[in-house]
Design an enzyme around this catalytic site. Sequence first.
Site, PDB file in Angstrom:
ATOM      1  N   SER A 157      42.868  42.014  56.172  1.00  0.00           N
ATOM      2  CA  SER A 157      43.021  43.118  55.232  1.00  0.00           C
ATOM      3  C   SER A 157      43.744  42.660  53.965  1.00  0.00           C
ATOM      4  O   SER A 157      43.254  41.818  53.236  1.00  0.00           O
ATOM      5  CB  SER A 157      43.733  44.291  55.910  1.00  0.00           C
ATOM      6  OG  SER A 157      43.709  45.437  55.102  1.00  0.00           O
ATOM      7  N   ASP A 304      39.513  43.713  52.061  1.00  0.00           N
ATOM      8  CA  ASP A 304      38.402  44.032  52.973  1.00  0.00           C
ATOM      9  C   ASP A 304      37.813  45.405  52.680  1.00  0.00           C
ATOM     10  O   ASP A 304      36.975  45.902  53.431  1.00  0.00           O
ATOM     11  CB  ASP A 304      38.821  43.903  54.436  1.00  0.00           C
ATOM     12  CG  ASP A 304      39.787  44.987  54.887  1.00  0.00           C
ATOM     13  OD1 ASP A 304      40.618  45.411  54.059  1.00  0.00           O
ATOM     14  OD2 ASP A 304      39.736  45.395  56.065  1.00  0.00           O
TER      15      ASP A 304
END
Length: 552
Positions: A157, A304
Amino acid sequence: MTHDAETADLLARARAWAAEDPDEATRAELEAIIAEVEAGSDAADLADRFRGPLEFGTAGLRGALGAGPHRMNRVVVLRAAAGLAAYLREQGAVDDASVVIGYDARHNSDVFARDTAEVMTGAGLRALLLPRPLPTPVLAYAIRELGCVAGVMVTASHNPPQDNGYKVYLGDGSQIVPPADTGIAAHIAAVGPVGEIPRGRPGTVLGEEVVDRYLDTVADLAGDGPRDLEIVYTPLHGVGGASVVQVLETAGFDAPLVVEQQEEPDPDFPTVAFPNPEEPGALDLALALAQERGADLVVANDPDADRCAAAVPGPHGWRMLRGDEVGALLARHLLAQGRPGVYATSIVSSSLLGTMARAAGQPHAETLTGFKWIGRLEGLAYGYEEALGYCVDPEHVRDKDGVSALLLLCEIAAAAKAEGRTLIDLLDDIASEFGLHATDQLSVRFADVAGIDAAMDRLRGNPPTSLGGLAVERVEDLAQGSAQLPPTDGLRYTLAEGARVIVRPSGTEPKVKCYLEVVVPVTPDDGVDAARIAAAGRLDAIKADVRTAAGL
């Protein structure tokens, strides 16, 4: 050179690890560290790498890349994949049941995805690989669209460049929650030598069809309406760029101005200190471009693309919208459309959504932090959390989705612009109707985890009776759990006049995090600006009192 027993044992474990590591780079890295320790160098780095396995929890795995069990590497991933496959088999997954695997553009993400695919096929399951580095919500969409029993997303992430991670979803398209996490972890612990893990064929690499279906599904969320909007966008060196541009154009918007220096995926994230759009400075290039071009809106994804950030121009320059503000704007839009169902937030997000939902006759729910809880609520219509995560289409993606949230925010901004108004005007409308809900955070980092425990103990042992001049009307120890919430380490204080404070240890960093909210009525005579000034003063006073009470 002779070593003490502890160092000798550490070296033995490290040599055994290196002997079974299939990755030439991490094996060489570890062998070099072993040689240095054998020659008399400090063993602290080696000890840290072997201080235990990376813990597999509800966020899957996440950690720094490198050799050893306390790092992200091929050995750790192979074991995790084998444990997951064994768990799925135990839960009744039949031969050729499908597992879909996605990955971002971080270092080794594609390698970890291929290893996972080979382990799944080796276990008799069918492995489906997404065709290229793609946003996490594409993976969440594909699980249900393709009828899979599970999904794996290789991503860290918005973590620093040196990290990577391994996020696991089950067949409902939601991230795992207890007891699945402990069940998978137990199977991982039972995996034998890596060389004995069955490895099959590399799986099936999917074509672009599933990606196109996701993008078309997102674009269809936007209704007919104005499209005149000058948008500046940055994917922050992540994987959201192509998807966002295609969705906006399909929905009828002009192509956004994309920050050129951050347009292409780059696992080193060279232009930002920390690839998180919440971090100060992360959007400086986007804001500078917006200022130069006179844009109407800045939007950004994290690497992401499951989160969405936004900034708007104001009388004092550009300002970032808080996650709670974007959350309220999206909720207002969906409620106005008459979308029925549960409107949900995490406990650390603003209470405003509950007030808005009740006024519209829709149910509201609060969950623990994390979309693993929000995404699995029965009858979910919309969910968000203050950390820039929004689920605007739970029918198709039961997770936060920065692409679909970005599109709807642009739709809202374009409609406002057509009426000569801005997103700030819409937020003022919400405040005038429901009161100004102002939020803030206090985050204190500790060098020693014992300091976190001491702060929580002080608050539990001597709870404050007032904070910021507002009486504490109710104290809840969230560790006790309730009919609505599973137990979690945290304290919730309900204050007079609709204010609240939640104090909890961070789940990922050595921090205590405090989430503050005050509600200030907006009067016609004084207006929203006066309420904002009053709210800022109240938040500062509460923050100071929380520091004192917790000894922070």
